[in-house]
Design a protein around this motif. Structure first.
Motif, PDB file in Angstrom:
ATOM      1  N   LEU A   1      -3.059  -2.392   0.615  1.00 53.03           N
ATOM      2  CA  LEU A   1      -3.497  -1.953   1.726  1.00 53.03           C
ATOM      3  C   LEU A   1      -4.722  -1.328   1.612  1.00 53.03           C
ATOM      4  CD1 LEU A   1      -0.077  -0.960   3.522  1.00 53.03           C
ATOM      5  CD2 LEU A   1      -1.192  -3.090   3.590  1.00 53.03           C
ATOM      6  N   THR A   2      -5.744  -1.509   2.507  1.00 53.29           N
ATOM      7  CA  THR A   2      -6.773  -0.600   2.509  1.00 53.29           C
ATOM      8  C   THR A   2      -7.184  -0.107   4.019  1.00 53.29           C
ATOM      9  OG1 THR A   2      -8.540  -2.278   2.367  1.00 53.29           O
ATOM     10  CG2 THR A   2      -7.788  -1.113   0.277  1.00 53.29           C
ATOM     11  N   TRP A   3      -7.819   0.915   3.954  1.00 53.42           N
ATOM     12  CA  TRP A   3      -8.171   1.513   5.650  1.00 53.42           C
ATOM     13  C   TRP A   3      -9.385   2.358   5.559  1.00 53.42           C
ATOM     14  CZ3 TRP A   3      -3.496   2.500   3.308  1.00 53.42           C
ATOM     15  CH2 TRP A   3      -3.120   3.831   2.864  1.00 53.42           C
ATOM     16  N   GLU A   4     -10.067   2.705   6.571  1.00 55.55           N
ATOM     17  CA  GLU A   4     -11.199   3.496   6.495  1.00 55.55           C
ATOM     18  C   GLU A   4     -10.492   5.002   7.384  1.00 55.55           C
ATOM     19  OE1 GLU A   4     -14.887   1.939   8.463  1.00 55.55           O
ATOM     20  OE2 GLU A   4     -14.446   0.034   7.286  1.00 55.55           O
ATOM     21  N   ASN A   5     -11.056   5.887   6.661  1.00 52.34           N
ATOM     22  CA  ASN A   5     -10.709   7.256   7.283  1.00 52.34           C
ATOM     23  C   ASN A   5     -11.470   7.334   8.431  1.00 52.34           C
ATOM     24  OD1 ASN A   5     -10.492   9.879   7.994  1.00 52.34           O
ATOM     25  ND2 ASN A   5     -10.224  10.549   6.060  1.00 52.34           N
ATOM     26  N   SER A   6     -11.155   7.633   9.703  1.00 55.78           N
ATOM     27  CA  SER A   6     -11.646   7.463  10.933  1.00 55.78           C
ATOM     28  C   SER A   6     -12.127   9.261  11.107  1.00 55.78           C
ATOM     29  CB  SER A   6     -10.864   7.009  12.057  1.00 55.78           C
ATOM     30  OG  SER A   6      -9.719   7.517  12.332  1.00 55.78           O
TER      31      SER A   6
ATOM     32  N   ARG B   1       6.440  -0.133   7.220  1.00 60.39           N
ATOM     33  CA  ARG B   1       6.532  -1.813   6.916  1.00 60.39           C
ATOM     34  C   ARG B   1       7.396  -2.155   7.757  1.00 60.39           C
ATOM     35  NH1 ARG B   1       9.605  -2.200   2.297  1.00 60.39           N
ATOM     36  NH2 ARG B   1       7.727  -1.717   0.986  1.00 60.39           N
ATOM     37  N   SER B   2       7.139  -3.365   8.288  1.00 62.23           N
ATOM     38  CA  SER B   2       8.230  -4.004   9.265  1.00 62.23           C
ATOM     39  C   SER B   2       8.484  -5.569   8.813  1.00 62.23           C
ATOM     40  CB  SER B   2       7.883  -4.026  10.483  1.00 62.23           C
ATOM     41  OG  SER B   2       8.730  -5.062  11.362  1.00 62.23           O
TER      42      SER B   2
ATOM     43  N   ASN C   1       9.686 -10.903  -0.565  1.00 60.21           N
ATOM     44  CA  ASN C   1      10.232 -11.311   0.915  1.00 60.21           C
ATOM     45  C   ASN C   1       9.629 -12.434   1.282  1.00 60.21           C
ATOM     46  OD1 ASN C   1      11.958  -8.727   1.229  1.00 60.21           O
ATOM     47  ND2 ASN C   1      10.106  -7.711   1.128  1.00 60.21           N
ATOM     48  N   SER C   2      10.492 -13.431   1.998  1.00 60.67           N
ATOM     49  CA  SER C   2       9.752 -14.705   2.563  1.00 60.67           C
ATOM     50  C   SER C   2       9.247 -14.524   3.952  1.00 60.67           C
ATOM     51  CB  SER C   2      10.806 -15.792   2.400  1.00 60.67           C
ATOM     52  OG  SER C   2      12.040 -15.471   3.210  1.00 60.67           O
ATOM     53  N   GLN C   3       9.550 -13.471   4.463  1.00 58.89           N
ATOM     54  CA  GLN C   3       9.476 -13.000   6.100  1.00 58.89           C
ATOM     55  C   GLN C   3       7.894 -12.289   6.126  1.00 58.89           C
ATOM     56  OE1 GLN C   3      12.229 -10.546   8.075  1.00 58.89           O
ATOM     57  NE2 GLN C   3      13.714 -10.774   6.122  1.00 58.89           N
ATOM     58  N   ALA C   4       7.367 -12.428   7.368  1.00 59.64           N
ATOM     59  CA  ALA C   4       5.961 -11.945   7.511  1.00 59.64           C
ATOM     60  C   ALA C   4       6.249 -10.497   7.342  1.00 59.64           C
ATOM     61  CB  ALA C   4       5.410 -12.122   8.956  1.00 59.64           C
ATOM     62  N   ILE C   5       5.284  -9.921   6.866  1.00 56.12           N
ATOM     63  CA  ILE C   5       5.211  -8.512   6.482  1.00 56.12           C
ATOM     64  C   ILE C   5       4.091  -7.800   7.486  1.00 56.12           C
ATOM     65  CG2 ILE C   5       4.997  -6.417   4.899  1.00 56.12           C
ATOM     66  CD1 ILE C   5       5.698  -8.866   2.854  1.00 56.12           C
ATOM     67  N   TYR C   6       4.550  -6.477   8.163  1.00 58.21           N
ATOM     68  CA  TYR C   6       3.571  -5.966   9.119  1.00 58.21           C
ATOM     69  C   TYR C   6       3.373  -4.473   8.658  1.00 58.21           C
ATOM     70  CZ  TYR C   6       4.100 -10.025  12.002  1.00 58.21           C
ATOM     71  OH  TYR C   6       4.198 -11.158  12.425  1.00 58.21           O
ATOM     72  N   TYR C   7       2.468  -3.979   8.715  1.00 58.01           N
ATOM     73  CA  TYR C   7       2.154  -2.487   8.179  1.00 58.01           C
ATOM     74  C   TYR C   7       1.547  -1.714   9.401  1.00 58.01           C
ATOM     75  CZ  TYR C   7       2.849  -4.201   3.612  1.00 58.01           C
ATOM     76  OH  TYR C   7       3.422  -4.487   2.428  1.00 58.01           O
ATOM     77  N   LEU C   8       1.941  -0.476   9.451  1.00 56.58           N
ATOM     78  CA  LEU C   8       1.421   0.538  10.272  1.00 56.58           C
ATOM     79  C   LEU C   8       0.842   1.901   9.421  1.00 56.58           C
ATOM     80  CD1 LEU C   8       2.385   1.477  13.777  1.00 56.58           C
ATOM     81  CD2 LEU C   8       2.798   3.452  12.351  1.00 56.58           C
ATOM     82  N   VAL C   9      -0.165   2.367   9.582  1.00 51.12           N
ATOM     83  CA  VAL C   9      -0.689   3.402   8.709  1.00 51.12           C
ATOM     84  C   VAL C   9      -0.916   4.493   9.872  1.00 51.12           C
ATOM     85  CG1 VAL C   9      -2.231   4.420   7.341  1.00 51.12           C
ATOM     86  CG2 VAL C   9      -1.442   2.093   6.925  1.00 51.12           C
ATOM     87  N   ARG C  10      -0.478   5.658   9.679  1.00 50.86           N
ATOM     88  CA  ARG C  10      -0.637   6.648  10.850  1.00 50.86           C
ATOM     89  C   ARG C  10      -1.219   8.062  10.048  1.00 50.86           C
ATOM     90  NH1 ARG C  10       2.954  10.218  13.639  1.00 50.86           N
ATOM     91  NH2 ARG C  10       4.513  10.762  12.210  1.00 50.86           N
TER      92      ARG C  10
END
Length: 92
Positions: free
Chosen positions: A7-12, A23-24, A52-61
């Motif tokens: 996972l990568t994100w920009e620091n706002s 993770r979900s 995992n064979s399921q879809a994976i969702y992420y939340l970064v806060r």
């Protein structure tokens, strides 16, 4: 092919202490806390996530250590007290 997800994100910007990563599996509403990285870090490696064979969702806060923000001193003596909870903090 690896089983890791990067996972990568920009620091706002803003004032905060760290990022929490959640993770979900299979849906977008039952997120589970998986880790925490410092405020200067903008990536996370979720090792073996693709097993995992399921879809994976992420939340970064962003997280700010609220306990340090509201600590104040008072010169007024304590006249009574009610213990609602005990809080232990540890700097890492």
């Amino acid at each position: 092919m690896g089983l890791n997800i990067e996972l990568t994100w920009e620091n706002s910007g803003g004032i905060f202490d760290s990022f929490e990563i959640y993770r979900s599996l299979g849906n977008k509403y039952t997120f589970v806390y998986i880790d925490n990285v410092d405020a200067a870090t903008t990536y996370y490696l979720d090792a073996n996530a693709l097993e995992n064979s399921q879809a994976i969702y992420y939340l970064v806060r962003k997280v700010r250590n609220e306990a340090e923000i509201f600590l104040t001193e008072s010169e007024l003596p304590v006249t009574g007290e009610i213990l609602l909870a005990t809080l232990n903090t540890k700097k890492t």
